[in-house]
Each structure stands twice: as structure tokens, then as C-alpha cells.
Design a protein around this motif. Structure first.
Motif, mmCIF file in Angstrom:
data_model
loop_
_atom_site.group_PDB
_atom_site.id
_atom_site.type_symbol
_atom_site.label_atom_id
_atom_site.label_comp_id
_atom_site.label_asym_id
_atom_site.label_seq_id
_atom_site.Cartn_x
_atom_site.Cartn_y
_atom_site.Cartn_z
ATOM 1 N N PRO A 186 -5.919 2.532 1.603
ATOM 2 C CA PRO A 186 -5.094 1.491 2.223
ATOM 3 C C PRO A 186 -3.890 2.033 2.984
ATOM 4 C CG PRO A 186 -4.896 1.430 -0.165
ATOM 5 C CD PRO A 186 -5.967 2.416 0.161
ATOM 6 N N THR A 187 -3.426 3.226 2.629
ATOM 7 C CA THR A 187 -2.268 3.774 3.348
ATOM 8 C C THR A 187 -2.618 4.191 4.765
ATOM 9 O OG1 THR A 187 -2.640 6.026 2.551
ATOM 10 C CG2 THR A 187 -1.233 4.598 1.197
ATOM 11 N N GLN A 188 -3.931 4.289 5.076
ATOM 12 C CA GLN A 188 -4.335 4.658 6.431
ATOM 13 C C GLN A 188 -4.729 3.436 7.261
ATOM 14 O OE1 GLN A 188 -7.359 7.648 5.915
ATOM 15 N NE2 GLN A 188 -5.871 9.175 5.269
ATOM 16 N N HIS A 189 -4.512 2.233 6.710
ATOM 17 C CA HIS A 189 -4.826 1.013 7.444
ATOM 18 C C HIS A 189 -3.762 0.775 8.507
ATOM 19 C CE1 HIS A 189 -5.485 -3.237 8.282
ATOM 20 N NE2 HIS A 189 -6.706 -3.048 7.801
ATOM 21 N N ILE A 190 -4.168 0.228 9.620
ATOM 22 C CA ILE A 190 -3.271 0.004 10.753
ATOM 23 C C ILE A 190 -2.097 -0.915 10.407
ATOM 24 C CG2 ILE A 190 -4.579 -1.949 11.696
ATOM 25 C CD1 ILE A 190 -4.015 -0.714 14.489
#
Length: 180
Positions: free
Chosen positions: A145-149
Motif C-alpha cells: 500500500p505504500t507504493q499506491h499512487i
């Protein structure tokens, strides 16, 4: 990829891909936290080949992701393939953690954890027999989730920036809370 050597939970290609993705997310998570990793992620084909080499009894310890924090605390992610994580898995987790002096544990599991196992983990953390413990299902680790836009980068504030922020919001109670 069926192999009688593997747990039932890992006898399909889809299950192996799911585990591989969960393990890759743990590598991302540990790297983002600044941990120095002693293991490396593997391509799916090599990962699947290595799975076939292990017996059911050795998989729990063999697929770990190990590392250290900047302060030298040992961290390790374990992966359980039991239908439900029970006391036996907690015992094995505790034994491996004590043997390797691991202070921070991530336990990823296939689908569920029994109330007794969860209570025992909480008890071991309170007794300081285990350090910090984080629990995730394989499904929760399919994406990072930390790489979600829509998720902004999270950074630790320095003392001055924290003081300025607290001054602007009034008190700590006005800040958003992060659940453990």
C-alpha cells in the motif's frame, strides 16, 4: 507444480505465486523501513524451485526474510502455511526467535489465526519473550500500500519539525492515530 513434499496450501501454481508476491512485499516493506537485509528476493521460477527442495517441516524456517534495523535489532518475517495458525506455530516461532535473538517478528499466514494463538502471542510480547510482532495474511501482502499512487510518502519528523507540527495542531490528541 504439485508436489507431495509441499503443504497442501502450496501445491498449486497460484498458491506459489501468492506466497512469492507476499514475500516480495515483505522485502519492500523491510527495505522501506531502512532494514539491512541478509536475504534477497528471488525470481518466481527460482523461488518455486527452492520450495520443492524443502520438506514440509523445514519450510517455516527456510523462507524467512531476515534483516537488522539501523540500531542492530534483528528482524525476521516468517511464513506459515497452516490452514489456521495455532499454538504449534507460535511455539516454533518462539523457538526460532530465541535461537537467532530476533527482537522484531513479522508473521505472515495463509488465512486465519486461532484466538488461542493470538492470545499467546500477545502474552509472549507482554512477557518480553518475543519482541514486537506484526501479523499479516498473505492476502494483505499481495500489494504494497505504500507504493499506491494515493498514499503519500511517510517520513519520520525531526524534533524541530515535530514541535512545529504540534504547535500548528494544538496537541497530540488532534493528530491522526495509527493503529497497531
Amino acid at each position: 507444480m504439485s508436489s507431495c513434499n509441499l503443504p497442501v496450501a502450496l501445491q498449486s501454481e497460484a498458491a506459489v505465486r501468492r506466497l512469492h508476491r507476499a514475500r516480495a512485499t515483505v522485502f519492500d516493506m523491510f527495505s522501506a523501513r531502512g532494514y539491512v537485509l541478509t536475504d534477497e528476493p528471488l525470481p518466481l521460477s527460482e523461488f518455486a524451485a527452492r520450495l520443492r527442495l524443502h520438506k514440509k517441516e523445514t519450510l517455516f524456517g527456510a523462507l524467512c526474510v531476515r534483516g537488522k534495523t539501523a540500531r542492530g535489532r534483528r528482524v525476521c518475517a516468517f511464513f506459515s502455511f497452516e490452514e489456521k495458525v495455532g499454538i504449534g506455530v507460535v511455539r516454533e516461532l518462539t523457538t526460532l526467535s530465541e535461537k537467532d535473538s530476533i527482537q522484531h517478528v513479522v508473521l505472515a499466514y495463509a488465512s486465519a489465526i486461532t484466538p488461542f494463538a493470538r492470545a499467546r502471542i500477545d502474552e509472549l510480547v507482554r512477557e518480553k519473550a518475543l519482541g514486537a510482532v506484526e501479523l499479516f495474511t498473505f492476502d494483505q501482502l499481495q500489494i504494497n500500500p505504500t507504493q499506491h499512487i494515493d498514499v503519500p510518502p511517510h517520513t519520520l519528523l525531526g524534533r524541530e519539525a515535530a514541535a512545529t507540527l504540534l504547535e500548528s495542531v494544538g496537541s497530540k490528541e488532534n493528530l491522526a492515530k495509527i493503529q497497531t
